[in-house]
Design a protein around this motif. Structure first.
Motif, short mmCIF file in Angstrom:
data_model
loop_
_atom_site.label_atom_id
_atom_site.label_comp_id
_atom_site.label_asym_id
_atom_site.label_seq_id
_atom_site.Cartn_x
_atom_site.Cartn_y
_atom_site.Cartn_z
N TYR A 1 0.81 -1.22 0.00
CA TYR A 1 0.00 0.00 0.00
C TYR A 1 0.85 1.28 0.00
O TYR A 1 0.73 2.12 -0.90
CB TYR A 1 -0.94 -0.02 1.21
N ASP A 2 1.69 1.46 0.99
CA ASP A 2 2.49 2.68 1.09
C ASP A 2 3.45 2.85 -0.10
O ASP A 2 3.55 3.96 -0.65
CB ASP A 2 3.27 2.71 2.41
N PRO A 3 4.18 1.80 -0.52
CA PRO A 3 5.04 1.95 -1.70
C PRO A 3 4.27 2.39 -2.95
O PRO A 3 4.80 3.15 -3.77
CB PRO A 3 5.66 0.56 -1.88
N ALA A 4 3.03 1.94 -3.08
CA ALA A 4 2.23 2.33 -4.25
C ALA A 4 1.92 3.82 -4.21
O ALA A 4 2.09 4.53 -5.22
CB ALA A 4 0.94 1.51 -4.28
N GLU B 1 -4.03 11.52 -0.88
CA GLU B 1 -4.52 11.69 0.48
C GLU B 1 -4.48 10.40 1.26
O GLU B 1 -4.41 10.40 2.48
CB GLU B 1 -5.93 12.27 0.47
N GLY B 2 -4.50 9.29 0.54
CA GLY B 2 -4.47 8.00 1.23
C GLY B 2 -3.09 7.64 1.76
O GLY B 2 -2.95 6.70 2.52
N SER B 3 -2.06 8.38 1.35
CA SER B 3 -0.71 8.02 1.74
C SER B 3 -0.45 8.21 3.23
O SER B 3 0.50 7.69 3.78
CB SER B 3 0.31 8.84 0.94
N SER B 4 -1.32 8.97 3.89
CA SER B 4 -1.12 9.21 5.31
C SER B 4 -1.75 8.14 6.17
O SER B 4 -1.64 8.16 7.39
CB SER B 4 -1.70 10.58 5.69
N VAL B 5 -2.47 7.21 5.52
CA VAL B 5 -3.15 6.16 6.29
C VAL B 5 -2.15 5.17 6.84
O VAL B 5 -1.23 4.79 6.14
CB VAL B 5 -4.17 5.44 5.40
#
Length: 369
Positions: free
Chosen positions: A333-336, A365-369
């Motif tokens: 998830y985060d690498p994407a 915005e999803g990168s902070s999840v």
């Protein structure tokens, strides 16, 4: 008591005044007619639009009434008096300047009334402010110049089809969400030029208006709190071919990012995996679209750099879209998100004379999840 007529289709029966000239019995005097000029004089005096006319009509009517033995003397006198008062007020208004103020206020009121419309009579490109709160059901909105502060801007609309009876608010809302998203996307291709806190909005037919034949959904951009100024319109008619081609290629990436499921992959793995696949497809489509075109010399290097970044992002999003389970999904998830260009080509946009500053949390915005 039965009237003097026989059954339908039969000739008239002889009435009590049959054979009497004019149908009036002897000994009954004919009713006097009312003088038309007297009526016109009174009307002119009451409405105060043309007071001199009412005065003249009344003065002409009086001798005619006497000569022809007509009714209407009281009407003529009333018309003369009212018209004389109106003339006096007119002279005073001109002398003091009050007439100009009155006419200005009257004109302003007429213009404001002409701008007041039903939401369903709004046309594409019109900016408006609702008469009250911004709600899905409204009876009146005021059309304003887009250069002035306003709450909403109409992007288009459509008619709901496929239902013989009222389908319910949820059904229409679902249709409106999808259709208006497409309409708004075509109306404002330069999404970064849309002010922050201005969102997709639409007016729906209500159950009551549906029964009266209303099937219209009006799509718009709207600000729920703070009004905004200026039009957000940036459709193909207002862009160059290069600008439109660039935005049509990259905008779907931005659109899909906002569709990320609210549930975590631990709760709904299938929905999250489907969304990742959709975003992967948008990235690949954007790469192909950017590669097919020969870009202006000033923009070509930055467009090439964006295409290269999207290629690197595609590899990471492929891992996310093909994750075997929720645990593998979280690992990818985060690498994407980190691989996806946060600004989606700000340098290329600037080189193409588009808005080069992204709105807050436009992408990633999803990168902070």
């Amino acid at each position: 008591m039965p009237g003097p007529y026989t059954s339908p289709g039969m000739p008239y029966a002889a009435g009590p005044y049959a054979g009497v000239p004019g149908g009036v019995p002897y000994g009954v005097p004919a009713r006097r007619t009312t003088n038309g000029l007297a009526i016109a004089s009174l009307v002119s005096g009451v409405v105060c639009c043309l007071p001199p006319l009412g005065l003249v009509l009344g003065l002409v009517a009086l001798p005619r009434i006497r000569k022809r033995d007509q009714a209407g003397k009281g009407l003529a006198v009333a018309g003369i008096v009212l018209s004389a008062l109106s003339c006096l007020l007119l002279v005073i208004g001109i002398a003091t300047g009050g007439l100009g103020s009155f006419w200005g206020g009257f004109k302003e009121g007429v213009e404001e009334a002409s701008r007041s419309k039903s939401p369903f009579s709004l046309r594409t490109g019109q900016c408006f402010t609702p008469d009250g709160k911004l709600e899905a059901y409204a009876t009146d909105v005021t059309v304003v110049d887009c250069a002035r502060p306003h709450i909403g801007e109409v992007t288009g609309g459509f008619k709901v089809t496929g239902f013989d009876t009222w389908p319910g608010e949820d059904a229409i809302d679902e249709i409106a969400q999808k259709r208006c998203e497409t309409v708004n996307g075509g109306y404002a291709l330069d999404t970064w030029a849309v002010p922050k806190d201005v969102w997709l909005y639409y007016y729906l037919p209500s159950a009551q208006s549906w029964r009266l034949g209303d099937r219209t959904v009006t799509c718009a951009f709207a600000a729920e709190k703070k009004p905004f100024s200026g039009s957000v319109r940036s459709d193909a008619s207002r862009l160059t071919d290069h600008q439109a081609a660039f935005l049509k290629a990259v905008n779907p990436i931005e659109t899909v990012t906002y569709r990320e499921p609210e549930e975590d992959p631990d709760e709904d793995f299938t929905a999250n995996k489907a969304w990742a696949s959709e975003l992967l497809a948008a990235i690949e489509t954007a790469r192909a679209g950017l590669d097919r075109r020969t870009w202006p010399a000033g923009a070509a290097p930055s467009v090439a750099a964006l295409r290269q970044d999207l290629g690197a992002a595609s590899k990471q999003w492929l891992k996310l879209a093909t994750a075997a389970d929720a645990e593998a999904y979280w690992e990818a998830y985060d690498p994407a998100w980190e691989a996806l260009p946060e600004d989606l080509g700000a340098d290329a946009r600037t080189a193409l004379d588009l808005t080069g500053t992204p709105p807050v949390d436009a992408v990633g915005e999803g990168s902070s999840v």
